[in-house]
Design a protein around this motif. Structure first.
Motif, short mmCIF file in Angstrom:
data_model
loop_
_atom_site.label_atom_id
_atom_site.label_comp_id
_atom_site.label_asym_id
_atom_site.label_seq_id
_atom_site.Cartn_x
_atom_site.Cartn_y
_atom_site.Cartn_z
N SER A 82 0.94 -1.17 -0.26
CA SER A 82 -0.08 0.13 -0.04
C SER A 82 0.82 1.24 -0.13
O SER A 82 1.72 1.44 0.78
N THR A 83 0.45 2.31 -0.87
CA THR A 83 1.04 3.44 -0.83
C THR A 83 0.66 4.20 0.10
O THR A 83 1.26 5.58 0.32
N GLY A 84 -0.36 4.15 0.75
CA GLY A 84 -1.02 5.04 1.94
C GLY A 84 -1.03 4.17 3.41
O GLY A 84 -0.71 5.01 4.22
N PHE A 85 -1.34 2.87 3.45
CA PHE A 85 -1.80 2.30 4.85
C PHE A 85 -0.34 2.01 5.44
O PHE A 85 0.58 1.29 4.64
N LEU A 86 -0.34 2.44 6.76
CA LEU A 86 0.36 1.79 7.75
C LEU A 86 -0.16 1.82 9.03
O LEU A 86 -0.80 2.65 9.47
N GLN A 87 0.18 0.67 9.85
CA GLN A 87 -0.64 0.60 11.06
C GLN A 87 -0.24 1.82 12.05
O GLN A 87 1.12 2.00 12.29
N TRP A 88 -1.01 2.48 12.62
CA TRP A 88 -0.84 3.66 13.74
C TRP A 88 0.10 3.15 14.65
O TRP A 88 1.01 3.89 15.01
N THR A 89 0.02 1.77 15.04
CA THR A 89 1.04 1.38 16.18
C THR A 89 2.17 0.86 16.00
O THR A 89 3.04 0.48 16.66
N ASP A 90 2.44 0.95 14.42
CA ASP A 90 3.71 0.32 14.00
C ASP A 90 4.81 1.38 14.63
O ASP A 90 4.75 2.78 14.52
N PRO A 91 6.03 0.86 15.27
CA PRO A 91 7.11 1.63 15.72
C PRO A 91 7.85 2.52 14.79
O PRO A 91 8.36 3.59 15.15
N ASP A 92 7.54 2.29 13.50
CA ASP A 92 8.18 2.94 12.46
C ASP A 92 7.50 4.24 11.97
O ASP A 92 7.77 5.18 11.18
N PHE A 93 6.02 4.15 12.15
CA PHE A 93 5.14 5.27 11.83
C PHE A 93 5.35 6.51 12.61
O PHE A 93 5.61 6.58 13.76
N LEU A 94 5.27 7.62 11.65
CA LEU A 94 5.59 9.02 12.33
C LEU A 94 4.35 9.74 11.97
O LEU A 94 3.67 9.66 10.80
N GLN A 95 3.87 10.45 12.93
CA GLN A 95 2.37 11.36 12.81
C GLN A 95 2.59 12.18 11.70
O GLN A 95 1.56 12.51 11.10
N GLU A 96 3.72 12.80 11.46
CA GLU A 96 3.93 13.84 10.44
C GLU A 96 3.43 13.41 9.01
O GLU A 96 3.45 14.16 7.98
N TRP A 97 3.62 11.98 8.83
CA TRP A 97 3.52 11.31 7.49
C TRP A 97 1.75 11.48 7.23
O TRP A 97 1.50 11.24 5.87
N SER A 98 1.10 11.69 8.19
CA SER A 98 -0.53 11.30 8.05
C SER A 98 -1.36 12.67 8.96
O SER A 98 -0.67 12.97 9.81
N PHE A 108 -8.63 -6.35 11.80
CA PHE A 108 -7.23 -6.04 12.72
C PHE A 108 -6.59 -4.68 12.27
O PHE A 108 -5.96 -4.42 12.90
N TRP A 109 -7.15 -4.06 11.10
CA TRP A 109 -6.62 -3.12 10.56
C TRP A 109 -6.75 -1.92 11.55
O TRP A 109 -8.08 -1.73 11.90
N ASP A 110 -6.00 -1.05 11.70
CA ASP A 110 -6.16 0.39 12.24
C ASP A 110 -5.20 1.22 11.57
O ASP A 110 -4.09 1.63 12.36
N MET A 111 -5.11 1.65 10.38
CA MET A 111 -4.30 2.01 9.40
C MET A 111 -4.26 3.42 9.16
O MET A 111 -5.33 3.99 9.15
N ALA A 112 -2.89 4.16 9.37
CA ALA A 112 -3.18 5.77 9.05
C ALA A 112 -3.19 5.67 7.50
O ALA A 112 -2.57 4.65 6.78
N ARG A 113 -3.68 6.82 6.74
CA ARG A 113 -3.58 6.98 5.59
C ARG A 113 -2.32 8.11 5.44
O ARG A 113 -2.38 9.27 5.49
N CYS A 114 -1.19 7.54 4.98
CA CYS A 114 0.11 8.39 4.89
C CYS A 114 -0.16 9.22 3.41
O CYS A 114 -0.54 8.80 2.40
N SER A 115 0.46 10.46 3.32
CA SER A 115 0.43 11.35 2.38
C SER A 115 1.29 11.15 1.25
O SER A 115 2.69 10.86 1.60
N PRO A 116 0.84 10.94 0.04
CA PRO A 116 1.89 10.81 -1.03
C PRO A 116 2.89 12.16 -1.19
O PRO A 116 3.70 12.21 -1.85
N ALA A 117 2.44 13.30 -0.78
CA ALA A 117 3.22 14.35 -0.74
C ALA A 117 4.16 14.38 0.41
O ALA A 117 4.77 15.64 0.49
N SER A 118 4.23 13.53 1.24
CA SER A 118 5.12 13.59 2.43
C SER A 118 6.66 12.86 2.02
O SER A 118 6.55 11.58 1.63
N PRO A 119 7.80 13.70 1.92
CA PRO A 119 8.95 13.02 1.54
C PRO A 119 9.50 12.39 2.49
O PRO A 119 10.19 11.06 2.24
N GLY A 120 9.00 12.35 3.83
CA GLY A 120 9.19 11.39 4.87
C GLY A 120 9.07 10.01 4.52
O GLY A 120 9.49 8.95 4.65
#
Length: 247
Positions: A82-98, A108-120
């Protein structure tokens, strides 16, 4: 012929481990003319239950063995990404991406929608997608974009979290209700990497929508339809989409 393949249940107490049952099932699929299959999110360890990640196999040796089983039968395998989804609880997830509140909660999904415009997010995602193809020998990717188009967002109230940019978004692309600039750029980069490896890319955007790319080719197969109540209505809705369309 194409199909989806369930490697095993997830979440689980023990990782799936392809064996004789899968040998027999792949023989059956080959007899039915299947030449391409895709595995869904159960191929990876998105909840990190067994020391793997969203972008690595739950059972790396077992996944490579399954791909070898398929290849011996001239069946290609695509891995879900997925070019957007990553679990909110994933230790790699950064809130600034979404944007806060932009999420997909289902099963079991609780996914953030990460922005395609986020360079991080891009810097995190792109090398991992390449590694999936290079490390496991899959024949391409099925990309569940996890993205609301600009046209869809235009119908949301201004208070919707989907209207707000992510903290580290860079407005480097043209964005209109009929052109998703950042998404187009990201999809084009991924499509180029898949094709450079001789692979196949399937894409699903949202519901029956096609990506608003201004004509840029970013997929081989577009998957359409979620919560469809009328197949004929879906046919009419997508009849002018660029090929190939899979309902």
């Amino acid at each position: 012929g194409q199909c989806c393949y369930n490697l095993g249940e997830y979440p689980c107490r023990q990782p799936w481990d392809p064996g004789e049952y899968d040998e027999q099932e792949l023989d059956r699929l080959k007899d039915h003319g299947i030449e391409l299959l895709q595995v869904f999110d159960d191929w990876n360890d998105s909840l990190r239950l067994f020391g793997q990640t969203k972008h690595t196999a739950l059972n790396p040796d077992g996944f490579r063995r399954f791909i070898d089983m398929a290849h011996r039968r001239d069946i290609k395998v695509l891995a879900y990404v997925s070019t957007g989804f990553l679990q909110w609880t994933d230790p790699d997830f950064l809130q600034e991406w979404s944007t806060v509140g932009s999420r997909c909660s289902l099963g079991f999904w609780d996914m953030a929608r990460c922005s395609p415009a986020s360079p991080g997010w891009r810097a995190y995602l792109l090398p991992r997608l390449a590694r999936i193809m290079d490390d496991y020998g899959v024949d391409g990717l099925y990309n569940d974009a996890g993205y609301f188009t600009n046209l869809a967002k235009s119908n949301f109230p201004e208070s919707s979290p989907l209207k707000a940019p992510a903290q580290d978004e860079v407005p480097a692309f043209e964005e209109t209700p009929h052109y998703d600039g950042a998404l187009t750029d990201l999809l084009a980069l991924i499509y180029a990497e898949v094709k450079r490896r001789g692979g196949i890319l399937k894409l699903h955007v949202d519901g029956a929508l096609e990506p608003q790319t201004g004509g840029e080719k970013v997929y081989d197969y577009l998957w359409v339809g979620e919560g469809v109540n009328n197949a004929d209505g879906l046919r009419k809705e997508v009849k002018n989409h660029a090929p190939y369309v899979v309902p």
